[in-house]
Structure formats: C-alpha cells, structure tokens
Motif scaffolding. Structure first.
Motif, PDB file in Angstrom:
ATOM      1  N   TRP B  78       0.681  -1.241   0.153  1.00 19.32           N
ATOM      2  CA  TRP B  78      -0.053  -0.023   0.170  1.00 19.32           C
ATOM      3  C   TRP B  78       0.968   1.196   0.061  1.00 19.32           C
ATOM      4  CZ3 TRP B  78      -0.612   3.817   4.187  1.00 19.32           C
ATOM      5  CH2 TRP B  78      -1.916   4.624   3.779  1.00 19.32           C
ATOM      6  N   MET B  79       1.861   1.358   0.830  1.00 13.43           N
ATOM      7  CA  MET B  79       2.886   2.383   0.839  1.00 13.43           C
ATOM      8  C   MET B  79       3.598   2.657  -0.469  1.00 13.43           C
ATOM      9  SD  MET B  79       4.332   2.267   4.810  1.00 13.43           S
ATOM     10  CE  MET B  79       5.533   1.004   4.681  1.00 13.43           C
ATOM     11  N   ILE B  80       3.861   1.754  -0.945  1.00 15.39           N
ATOM     12  CA  ILE B  80       4.821   1.802  -2.145  1.00 15.39           C
ATOM     13  C   ILE B  80       3.779   2.387  -3.469  1.00 15.39           C
ATOM     14  CG2 ILE B  80       5.643   0.510  -4.301  1.00 15.39           C
ATOM     15  CD1 ILE B  80       7.505   0.922  -2.001  1.00 15.39           C
ATOM     16  N   ASN B  81       2.411   1.668  -3.380  1.00 16.61           N
ATOM     17  CA  ASN B  81       1.346   2.302  -4.251  1.00 16.61           C
ATOM     18  C   ASN B  81       1.150   3.776  -4.235  1.00 16.61           C
ATOM     19  OD1 ASN B  81       1.018   0.240  -5.889  1.00 16.61           O
ATOM     20  ND2 ASN B  81      -0.478  -0.738  -4.600  1.00 16.61           N
ATOM     21  N   VAL B  82       1.106   4.252  -2.962  1.00 20.50           N
ATOM     22  CA  VAL B  82       1.055   5.773  -2.307  1.00 20.50           C
ATOM     23  C   VAL B  82       2.066   6.532  -2.862  1.00 20.50           C
ATOM     24  CG1 VAL B  82       1.033   7.484  -0.599  1.00 20.50           C
ATOM     25  CG2 VAL B  82      -0.473   5.324  -0.100  1.00 20.50           C
ATOM     26  N   THR B  83       3.450   5.799  -2.841  1.00 16.90           N
ATOM     27  CA  THR B  83       4.619   6.501  -3.073  1.00 16.90           C
ATOM     28  C   THR B  83       4.512   6.708  -4.787  1.00 16.90           C
ATOM     29  OG1 THR B  83       5.750   5.392  -1.275  1.00 16.90           O
ATOM     30  CG2 THR B  83       7.130   6.402  -2.969  1.00 16.90           C
ATOM     31  N   ARG B  84       4.298   5.702  -5.445  1.00 24.26           N
ATOM     32  CA  ARG B  84       4.216   5.643  -6.888  1.00 24.26           C
ATOM     33  C   ARG B  84       3.435   6.525  -7.424  1.00 24.26           C
ATOM     34  NH1 ARG B  84       1.349   2.238  -9.831  1.00 24.26           N
ATOM     35  NH2 ARG B  84       1.857   2.295 -12.178  1.00 24.26           N
ATOM     36  N   ASN B  85       2.025   6.912  -6.875  1.00 26.59           N
ATOM     37  CA  ASN B  85       0.943   7.522  -7.377  1.00 26.59           C
ATOM     38  C   ASN B  85       1.683   9.221  -6.982  1.00 26.59           C
ATOM     39  OD1 ASN B  85      -0.491   5.610  -8.193  1.00 26.59           O
ATOM     40  ND2 ASN B  85      -1.828   5.580  -6.180  1.00 26.59           N
ATOM     41  N   ALA B  86       2.118   9.416  -5.938  1.00 26.45           N
ATOM     42  CA  ALA B  86       2.469  10.753  -5.457  1.00 26.45           C
ATOM     43  C   ALA B  86       3.663  11.066  -6.464  1.00 26.45           C
ATOM     44  CB  ALA B  86       3.131  10.762  -4.115  1.00 26.45           C
ATOM     45  N   SER B  87       4.472  10.098  -6.784  1.00 31.32           N
ATOM     46  CA  SER B  87       5.732  10.620  -7.585  1.00 31.32           C
ATOM     47  C   SER B  87       5.211  10.799  -9.095  1.00 31.32           C
ATOM     48  CB  SER B  87       6.932   9.299  -7.649  1.00 31.32           C
ATOM     49  OG  SER B  87       7.001   9.056  -6.208  1.00 31.32           O
ATOM     50  N   ILE B  88       4.413   9.902  -9.608  1.00 30.84           N
ATOM     51  CA  ILE B  88       3.893  10.229 -10.941  1.00 30.84           C
ATOM     52  C   ILE B  88       3.137  11.507 -10.976  1.00 30.84           C
ATOM     53  CG2 ILE B  88       2.071   9.414 -12.756  1.00 30.84           C
ATOM     54  CD1 ILE B  88       3.536   6.433 -11.644  1.00 30.84           C
ATOM     55  N   ASP B  89       2.458  11.608  -9.887  1.00 35.86           N
ATOM     56  CA  ASP B  89       1.668  13.063  -9.824  1.00 35.86           C
ATOM     57  C   ASP B  89       2.465  14.172  -9.996  1.00 35.86           C
ATOM     58  OD1 ASP B  89      -0.890  11.745  -9.775  1.00 35.86           O
ATOM     59  OD2 ASP B  89      -1.391  12.177  -7.711  1.00 35.86           O
ATOM     60  N   THR B  90       3.744  14.039  -9.410  1.00 30.61           N
ATOM     61  CA  THR B  90       4.771  15.197  -9.298  1.00 30.61           C
ATOM     62  C   THR B  90       5.121  15.300 -10.759  1.00 30.61           C
ATOM     63  OG1 THR B  90       5.178  14.666  -6.979  1.00 30.61           O
ATOM     64  CG2 THR B  90       6.729  15.981  -8.051  1.00 30.61           C
ATOM     65  N   ILE B  91       5.657  14.021 -11.325  1.00 31.49           N
ATOM     66  CA  ILE B  91       6.275  14.592 -12.802  1.00 31.49           C
ATOM     67  C   ILE B  91       5.405  14.965 -13.678  1.00 31.49           C
ATOM     68  CG2 ILE B  91       8.469  13.094 -12.591  1.00 31.49           C
ATOM     69  CD1 ILE B  91       6.827  10.817 -13.809  1.00 31.49           C
ATOM     70  N   ARG B  92       4.020  14.461 -13.625  1.00 34.18           N
ATOM     71  CA  ARG B  92       3.026  14.947 -14.332  1.00 34.18           C
ATOM     72  C   ARG B  92       2.840  16.448 -14.117  1.00 34.18           C
ATOM     73  NH1 ARG B  92      -0.904  10.448 -15.987  1.00 34.18           N
ATOM     74  NH2 ARG B  92       0.318   8.876 -17.101  1.00 34.18           N
ATOM     75  N   SER B  93       2.501  16.825 -13.212  1.00 32.55           N
ATOM     76  CA  SER B  93       2.237  18.408 -12.876  1.00 32.55           C
ATOM     77  C   SER B  93       3.405  19.127 -13.313  1.00 32.55           C
ATOM     78  CB  SER B  93       1.718  18.504 -11.427  1.00 32.55           C
ATOM     79  OG  SER B  93       2.972  18.258 -10.594  1.00 32.55           O
TER      80      SER B  93
END
Lengths: 276, 181
Positions: B78-93
C-alpha cells in the motif's frame, strides 16, 4: 476457471505493482475470497517486492525526518500503555491483539506518585543518615568525655581516700605530733612527724619542703640516743606519708639525699629538725 | 538491512499508526524511508524534488492510514502504491507546468524514456527492469514508472489494447523471474 493458470497469468504481479485496472483488481479481490491460494500468491509476490525494495534502500537526507516530525507534531497522540496478548499470530491482520488499558491516566498517576515517593524517600534517607552520623559522632565524643570524667573521678576518689586516711591519722588521740621547723638558713621549711605511741608507726607530713633537685630525695631520720636511724624515704605520696616503724626516738630530722636514700645522713644537707 | 518485525509486526504497527502514536510513525520512517526514497528516485531523478515527495508521501501515509485495508494486502504494498502515485503526480504536474513539455504525448514519452539519467537505471526496480527485452522494458517504463493506463499505452505505441495487456503480463512474469533470488 483454472486458478493455477489465473495465478500464473501475470495478474498477481500486475495487481501488486498497482498496474491492474479497477475491474481486474476487483475480480482478483473477489476471487481471492474464494481461493486462498490467490491471496497467498499476492502475499508472496508482495513480500518479494518488499524484500527487493528493502535491499535497494537509499538513505534520504537526515534532516527530512525531523522536518516531518515537526510538521506532524500536532497530530501525534500521547503515548498509550499497550498490552500484547500472548500467542497471537503476528502476520495476522485485522483483529485487534493490542488492548488499551481503560484507566491509563490512573496508572500514569500511580507511576508519577511512585516516582515522587521514591525521590522523597531517597531524600529522607540522606537526611536521616546525616542525622545518624551527627548523633553517632556526638555519642562517641560523649563516651570519651565520660571515660575521661570517670578516670578523673577515680583519681579524686583515691586522693580523697588518702586525705581521709591522713585526717584519721591526725585525729588519733594516741598520735604524738612532732613539728620539725627548718634549720638555720632553711627556716621557711617545715615538716611534721606523727608518731603513734601505741603502734610506734611514723607518718610524716611535708608542710612546706623545697622542691627536690633532680636525682635527689628527702629522707627521714629518727635520732635514737644520738644516732641517726633511717626512718624511710619521702616518696610521691600525697598528704601524710607512712614511714618506717620507730620504737624509740628523741628527735626526727629530714635530710636531702641522693635518690634511693643513704645509710647515713649527710648532716650538711639537713633541712628540718624537731624534738619529740 | 532494515527489515521490519524487529520491534513491531506489520499488524501492530498499523494499529499504533491508527492510534496516532508518534513512536509508530518514527519507527515506520526509520524502517521504510530508505526503500520508499529509492522508489521515488526511480521515478524522479531530481533529488530536491524527490526529497519533497518523500515528505509528502509520509504525510499521506500518516493521514490516510485509515484507508489502508489489511485484508487487501501488505502495508508495504500500500505504501509503495501511495509513493508511486505521488511521484507520478509530481512529474506529471511538473511536466504540465513546463512549457517545454507542450508537445505531442508520443514525443514526450519517447523523449523522457530515452533521456533518463543513466544513474536512475541503477535504482530499485528499474535496475531489474533494465535487464528485460527492449519492448518489455518500454511497456513497464510507461506503465509502472510513468503511470500510463493500458489504453494510453495502446495509443502511444500504436498497438492494440489486447496486445498491450498480454505483453505487459509477460513482461511482469519475466520481471518476477529476475527478482526471484
């Protein structure tokens, strides 16, 4: 559906890595409830990914943790006392194996009170030990003083006893008193012989005799028919000193002799002389 | 290695986190921040930005711990998925804010896929993905590290959705073979 084939289709990896579509994920979760081996396969791959990630750890800059702790400081609850029930399967999730004590603040109060009482107790120990030390020292001092007083008392008792004896001697009605004034040139000297007419015991009282020089001693002589007879050395006795028994004498005299006395008196060194 | 379980089991840790215990958060950070940081860096090569995302991820884990459902999987997953989503959101924004990125989606993807710092290839899962055949590598790059859906990948690569699905599954099975000790 062939479960083995399903597990090996790559859906497990897809689900764990978060790549499955919402429909695929829902299907897996629902199948997992019926087939524990699906759930097991998910757990196995998840653990594999976790171990891999742990091995690949990269330490972030140290200050980040403190920044986080500061940022979240308002969101932390006060620590709670937890009781772990024994025998619980650690990997099992969902059911609560951790139970909070209902009266936590009560125990905290008790703990705080215990600490305070312990500190007070420790302080009192120090205080009473110091008092004990002081009392003990005083007791030692009193004991020494008491022994010293006891010794003095013994000395005075002995002196008193001697004096009492002297008075008894002097008061005896059978006692003949022979005053011995100083010879010419030594007039300020005076001694007295007390001669018991019944027992013929002789006592001498040095009323006023000069201090003997070192190595010298006063010796009492009885003059019997013109011959001096040794009547004893005047030693360290207090008051009236008992001398030798003299059955007969006409005069008594004291001469200064060398320590230990002489068989015959040194007449030049005569200090006092008295007739009976 | 920072293995969990020395002090708290995962279940105990979750309970303590839900009870908002500072000690549990501190333990969580001490034990998992290295692994999580590594996942972030495999997506965001910029260390400054990665540091910000690491903080953001831990705040999210802390504040969203109640949404973690233990019956669905491990806490770490779960933590890795939170991490991955937050990271991808960052590079996307970040990409969104960056006018230079104002190009065709296809170009962007290939550009970023090709221009990735070589260092990043040595980090975490990416290091293993690197060993895969080119076509599988690109698929996992787009899906896992850049967060595109299978439909988006189908459009980007110009291959049918069914093929994307099958190839991605195959790529993941091969990846597993590489991870397997």
């Amino acid at each position: 559906m062939d479960i083995k084939e399903y597990i090996e289709s790559g859906i497990i990896e897809s689900y764990v890595l978060g790549l499955a579509s919402p429909e695929e994920a829902a299907e897996l979760e629902s199948l997992g409830k019926q087939h524990p081996e699906i759930k097991q396969a998910v757990d196995e791959f998840a653990l594999l990914i976790q171990q891999q990630a742990m091995q690949d750890s990269i330490m972030p800059p140290a200050e980040i943790k403190q920044q986080l702790m500061d940022a979240l400081s308002d969101e932390f609850e006060a620590p709670k006392v937890l009781i772990m029930q024994p025998g619980g399967n650690k990997e099992e999730t969902g059911d609560t194996k951790v139970k909070q004590l209902p009266s936590f603040s009560f125990w905290r109060t008790i703990a705080a009170a215990s600490i305070i009482l312990f500190i007070i107790s420790a302080a009192m120990n120090v205080y009473y030990y110091n008092n004990y030390k002081s009392a003990s020292d005083k007791y030692e001092a009193l004991l020494i003083e008491k022994n010293s007083l006891q010794a003095n008392n013994n000395t005075y008792q002995t002196k008193f006893s001697n004096l009492e004896q002297s008075i008894n001697i002097l008061q005896d009605s059978a006692m003949r008193v022979v005053k011995m004034p100083g010879v010419p040139g030594k007039q300020d000297n005076l001694a007295t012989v007390y001669w018991d007419t019944k027992t013929k015991d002789v006592y001498v009282l040095a009323n006023n005799l000069q201090q003997t020089p070192a190595g010298m001693q006063y010796q009492l002589w009885a003059i019997v028919d013109g011959n001096p007879v040794d009547a004893g050395l005047i030693g360290d006795c207090d008051g009236v000193c008992k001398m030798k028994n003299i059955p007969k004498a006409q005069k008594f005299a004291i001469t200064l002799e060398k320590k230990g006395g002489s068989p015959t008196p040194n007449l030049k060194a005569m200090v006092v002389l008295g007739k009976v | 290695m920072l293995e969990s379980g020395n002090k708290y089991s995962e279940a105990e840790l979750v309970i303590l986190l839900k009870e908002r215990q500072q000690s549990a958060f501190s333990y969580l950070y001490d034990n998992y921040s290295g692994a999580i940081y590594s996942v972030i860096l495999s997506i965001i090569p910029d260390r400054e930005l990665a540091n910000d995302v690491l903080q953001e991820v831990f705040v999210k884990i802390w504040r969203q711990i109640d949404s973690y459902d233990a019956t669905k999987g491990r806490l770490f997953t779960w933590m890795i998925n939170v991490t991955r989503n937050a990271s991808i959101d960052t590079i996307r924004s970040k990409a969104f804010q960056n006018s230079q990125q104002n190009r065709e989606l296809t170009e962007t993807v290939y550009e970023s896929a090709g221009s990735i710092d070589t260092n990043i290839d040595k980090i975490g899962l990416r290091k293993l993905v690197h060993k895969l055949k080119e076509e599988y590598k690109t698929l996992i790059e787009l899906a896992y590290f850049q967060g595109y859906t299978q439909e988006e990948i189908s459009k980007i690569m110009g291959i049918p959705l069914g093929t994307v699905k099958t190839r991605l599954r195959t790529a993941l099975i091969q990846l597993r073979q590489i991870i397997k000790p």
